[in-house]
Design a protein around this motif. Structure first.
Motif, PDB file in Angstrom:
ATOM      1  N   GLY A  40      35.417  55.046 -36.580  1.00  0.00           N
ATOM      2  CA  GLY A  40      35.520  53.592 -36.490  1.00  0.00           C
ATOM      3  C   GLY A  40      36.937  53.084 -36.305  1.00  0.00           C
ATOM      4  O   GLY A  40      37.221  51.901 -36.506  1.00  0.00           O
ATOM      5  N   ILE A  41      37.861  53.974 -35.910  1.00  0.00           N
ATOM      6  CA  ILE A  41      39.249  53.585 -35.661  1.00  0.00           C
ATOM      7  C   ILE A  41      39.348  52.961 -34.264  1.00  0.00           C
ATOM      8  O   ILE A  41      38.664  53.378 -33.339  1.00  0.00           O
ATOM      9  N   THR A  42      40.220  51.973 -34.117  1.00  0.00           N
ATOM     10  CA  THR A  42      40.468  51.386 -32.807  1.00  0.00           C
ATOM     11  C   THR A  42      41.272  52.371 -31.964  1.00  0.00           C
ATOM     12  O   THR A  42      42.360  52.780 -32.357  1.00  0.00           O
ATOM     13  N   PHE A  43      40.730  52.754 -30.817  1.00  0.00           N
ATOM     14  CA  PHE A  43      41.400  53.679 -29.899  1.00  0.00           C
ATOM     15  C   PHE A  43      41.905  52.889 -28.690  1.00  0.00           C
ATOM     16  O   PHE A  43      41.162  52.072 -28.129  1.00  0.00           O
ATOM     17  N   ILE A  44      43.158  53.153 -28.302  1.00  0.00           N
ATOM     18  CA  ILE A  44      43.703  52.562 -27.076  1.00  0.00           C
ATOM     19  C   ILE A  44      44.237  53.694 -26.209  1.00  0.00           C
ATOM     20  O   ILE A  44      45.124  54.438 -26.617  1.00  0.00           O
ATOM     21  N   LEU A  45      43.679  53.798 -25.025  1.00  0.00           N
ATOM     22  CA  LEU A  45      43.995  54.898 -24.111  1.00  0.00           C
ATOM     23  C   LEU A  45      44.774  54.379 -22.916  1.00  0.00           C
ATOM     24  O   LEU A  45      44.439  53.332 -22.343  1.00  0.00           O
ATOM     25  N   VAL A  46      45.806  55.096 -22.542  1.00  0.00           N
ATOM     26  CA  VAL A  46      46.522  54.833 -21.290  1.00  0.00           C
ATOM     27  C   VAL A  46      46.139  55.909 -20.294  1.00  0.00           C
ATOM     28  O   VAL A  46      46.221  57.104 -20.598  1.00  0.00           O
ATOM     29  N   THR A  47      45.687  55.507 -19.106  1.00  0.00           N
ATOM     30  CA  THR A  47      45.289  56.482 -18.098  1.00  0.00           C
ATOM     31  C   THR A  47      45.380  55.869 -16.705  1.00  0.00           C
ATOM     32  O   THR A  47      45.300  54.651 -16.544  1.00  0.00           O
ATOM     33  N   HIS A  48      45.580  56.733 -15.714  1.00  0.00           N
ATOM     34  CA  HIS A  48      45.441  56.291 -14.323  1.00  0.00           C
ATOM     35  C   HIS A  48      44.194  56.900 -13.708  1.00  0.00           C
ATOM     36  O   HIS A  48      43.926  56.735 -12.523  1.00  0.00           O
ATOM     37  N   ASP A  49      43.408  57.613 -14.547  1.00  0.00           N
ATOM     38  CA  ASP A  49      42.182  58.270 -14.108  1.00  0.00           C
ATOM     39  C   ASP A  49      41.003  57.312 -14.321  1.00  0.00           C
ATOM     40  O   ASP A  49      40.567  57.084 -15.449  1.00  0.00           O
ATOM     41  N   GLN A  50      40.494  56.741 -13.236  1.00  0.00           N
ATOM     42  CA  GLN A  50      39.443  55.735 -13.352  1.00  0.00           C
ATOM     43  C   GLN A  50      38.172  56.310 -13.956  1.00  0.00           C
ATOM     44  O   GLN A  50      37.485  55.639 -14.744  1.00  0.00           O
ATOM     45  N   GLU A  51      37.842  57.558 -13.631  1.00  0.00           N
ATOM     46  CA  GLU A  51      36.635  58.175 -14.178  1.00  0.00           C
ATOM     47  C   GLU A  51      36.743  58.307 -15.692  1.00  0.00           C
ATOM     48  O   GLU A  51      35.768  58.081 -16.426  1.00  0.00           O
ATOM     49  N   GLU A  52      37.929  58.671 -16.167  1.00  0.00           N
ATOM     50  CA  GLU A  52      38.159  58.799 -17.598  1.00  0.00           C
ATOM     51  C   GLU A  52      37.994  57.452 -18.299  1.00  0.00           C
ATOM     52  O   GLU A  52      37.352  57.344 -19.351  1.00  0.00           O
ATOM     53  N   ALA A  53      38.565  56.405 -17.704  1.00  0.00           N
ATOM     54  CA  ALA A  53      38.454  55.067 -18.297  1.00  0.00           C
ATOM     55  C   ALA A  53      37.004  54.587 -18.304  1.00  0.00           C
ATOM     56  O   ALA A  53      36.533  54.015 -19.287  1.00  0.00           O
ATOM     57  N   LEU A  54      36.275  54.824 -17.218  1.00  0.00           N
ATOM     58  CA  LEU A  54      34.880  54.386 -17.130  1.00  0.00           C
ATOM     59  C   LEU A  54      34.004  55.085 -18.160  1.00  0.00           C
ATOM     60  O   LEU A  54      33.128  54.468 -18.776  1.00  0.00           O
ATOM     61  N   SER A  55      34.229  56.380 -18.360  1.00  0.00           N
ATOM     62  CA  SER A  55      33.355  57.160 -19.232  1.00  0.00           C
ATOM     63  C   SER A  55      33.649  56.947 -20.713  1.00  0.00           C
ATOM     64  O   SER A  55      32.767  57.106 -21.554  1.00  0.00           O
ATOM     65  N   LEU A  56      34.886  56.570 -21.065  1.00  0.00           N
ATOM     66  CA  LEU A  56      35.286  56.502 -22.472  1.00  0.00           C
ATOM     67  C   LEU A  56      35.247  55.099 -23.073  1.00  0.00           C
ATOM     68  O   LEU A  56      35.002  54.943 -24.265  1.00  0.00           O
ATOM     69  N   SER A  57      35.486  54.084 -22.270  1.00  0.00           N
ATOM     70  CA  SER A  57      35.876  52.783 -22.809  1.00  0.00           C
ATOM     71  C   SER A  57      34.716  51.835 -23.111  1.00  0.00           C
ATOM     72  O   SER A  57      33.705  51.823 -22.421  1.00  0.00           O
ATOM     73  N   ASP A  58      34.943  51.019 -24.153  1.00  0.00           N
ATOM     74  CA  ASP A  58      34.107  49.838 -24.360  1.00  0.00           C
ATOM     75  C   ASP A  58      34.570  48.738 -23.416  1.00  0.00           C
ATOM     76  O   ASP A  58      33.754  48.006 -22.851  1.00  0.00           O
ATOM     77  N   ARG A  59      35.893  48.616 -23.272  1.00  0.00           N
ATOM     78  CA  ARG A  59      36.479  47.672 -22.312  1.00  0.00           C
ATOM     79  C   ARG A  59      37.642  48.345 -21.598  1.00  0.00           C
ATOM     80  O   ARG A  59      38.297  49.226 -22.143  1.00  0.00           O
ATOM     81  N   ILE A  60      37.894  47.881 -20.377  1.00  0.00           N
ATOM     82  CA  ILE A  60      39.016  48.385 -19.585  1.00  0.00           C
ATOM     83  C   ILE A  60      39.909  47.209 -19.213  1.00  0.00           C
ATOM     84  O   ILE A  60      39.428  46.139 -18.831  1.00  0.00           O
ATOM     85  N   CYS A  61      41.210  47.422 -19.348  1.00  0.00           N
ATOM     86  CA  CYS A  61      42.205  46.417 -18.978  1.00  0.00           C
ATOM     87  C   CYS A  61      42.922  46.931 -17.720  1.00  0.00           C
ATOM     88  O   CYS A  61      43.724  47.861 -17.799  1.00  0.00           O
ATOM     89  N   VAL A  62      42.600  46.351 -16.568  1.00  0.00           N
ATOM     90  CA  VAL A  62      43.207  46.788 -15.304  1.00  0.00           C
ATOM     91  C   VAL A  62      44.538  46.058 -15.124  1.00  0.00           C
ATOM     92  O   VAL A  62      44.596  44.825 -15.199  1.00  0.00           O
TER      93      VAL A  62
END
Length: 339
Positions: free
Chosen positions: A165-187
């Motif tokens: 239940g920890i807030t996770f913030i991911l930095v990535t340039h891999d769109q597939e990674e962002a799509l598969s992992l995120s509740d929300r994406i900040c472009v």
């Protein structure tokens, strides 16, 4: 930048190199100080707080593990720095518990150099979550892993985040990674937020060509908006024809626009199709679960279409130079504002 991140959500900063993703992450961690504005965590202003005083931990792209320490010693490092000092039995208990969480319960005595890339990634994650931070920052932590292992770790990251239940913030340039992992994406682009939304929202309803092009792949055709309303819009392209989108978008009649169609929404056919486009096949690429066709229209240029394996049987003999037809439905087309 003005962004509110919900407690317990998995948010990704997505964008090209140099767009400001890592700078945003470093400001949350305390490695950079905002020239203006505030950073609040749990309602507390931490803008002037040192990194080690913030309820934040970070997993680095290089993992930054100590090679002279065992796995358990690496994980316990942050706990050992606490003042007043924690009892050794409590530290050992916390370390064992987090080792079980990342599925490394039998690896505590191993040296870091004895671990595979995926195992090292888990150790870095365990070292971060053992401190029970409010915020966990991940700076492209899966970039060094091969494709198959990266997919496995994406699933594990999701499971761990939901479990803790920890807030996770991911930095990535891999769109597939962002799509598969995120509740929300900040472009992001050039230090600004272009659009924030769920992966499905950004994929199905991007606001601009930039977002449509960065989140997934798409075919783009430039033209002039010929009609616009809340329910639908239409655009006239370079071939002189008008194409309709059943999805209302923020475009203005008479202004430049762009028709966007995802490759999987384009239907390819050998036989002539009413309201379809006559094209010539330029390339056919077999990719396992689907086949990618690159075709060319005389006026609109190159078009990419994806055919699922179940429907590709009748097209398998199509080769370079063969004639074909492409078509799509109005609810598959999206008319966007230019960037």
């Amino acid at each position: 930048m003005d962004l509110r991140i919900q407690a317990g959500e998995f948010l990704s900063f997505l964008g090209p190199s140099g767009c400001g993703k890592t700078t945003a992450l470093r400001m949350l961690a305390g490695f950079e100080t905002p020239s203006d504005g505030r950073v609040l965590i749990g309602g507390e202003d931490v803008s002037g707080l040192e990194p080690y005083r913030r309820p934040v931990n970070m997993v680095f792209q290089s993992y930054a593990l100590f090679p002279h320490m065992t796995v358990s010693q690496n994980i316990a490092y942050g706990l050992d720095q606490r003042r007043p000092k924690l009892p050794k039995t409590e530290i050992a208990s916390k370390v064992q518990k987090v080792l079980e969480t990342v599925r490394l319960s039998d690896f505590g005595t191993r040296r870091i150099w004895e671990m595979s890339g995926g195992q090292q990634q888990r150790v870095a994650l365990a070292r971060a979550i053992v401190n029970e931070p409010k915020l966990l920052l991940l700076d492209e932590p899966l970039a060094a892993l091969d494709r198959k292992l990266r997919k496995e770790m994406q699933i594990e990251l999701q499971d761990i985040q939901r479990q803790l239940g920890i807030t996770f913030i991911l930095v990535t340039h891999d769109q597939e990674e962002a799509l598969s992992l995120s509740d929300r994406i900040c472009v992001m682009r050039a230090g600004e937020i272009i659009q924030v939304g769920s992966p499905q929202d950004l994929y199905d309803r991007p606001r601009t060509r930039y977002v449509a092009d960065f989140v997934g792949t798409s075919n783009f055709f430039e033209g002039t908006v010929s009609a616009s309303s809340d329910g639908a819009s239409s655009i006239t392209l370079g071939d002189g024809k008008t194409y309709v989108s059943a999805l209302g978008t923020e475009v203005v009649h008479g202004e430049a626009g762009c028709l966007s169609i995802r490759p999987e929404q384009i239907r390819l056919s050998r036989a002539e199709v009413t309201d379809g486009l006559a094209v010539t096949v330029q390339n056919r690429i077999f990719l396992g679960e689907h086949t990618e066709y690159v075709v060319r229209h005389d006026r609109l240029g190159t078009i990419t279409a994806l055919a699922p394996r179940q429907t590709d049987a009748g097209l398998s003999t199509l080769g370079k130079g063969d004639a074909a037809w492409v078509h799509w439905t109005p609810d598959a087309a999206l008319i966007l504002r230019p960037d």
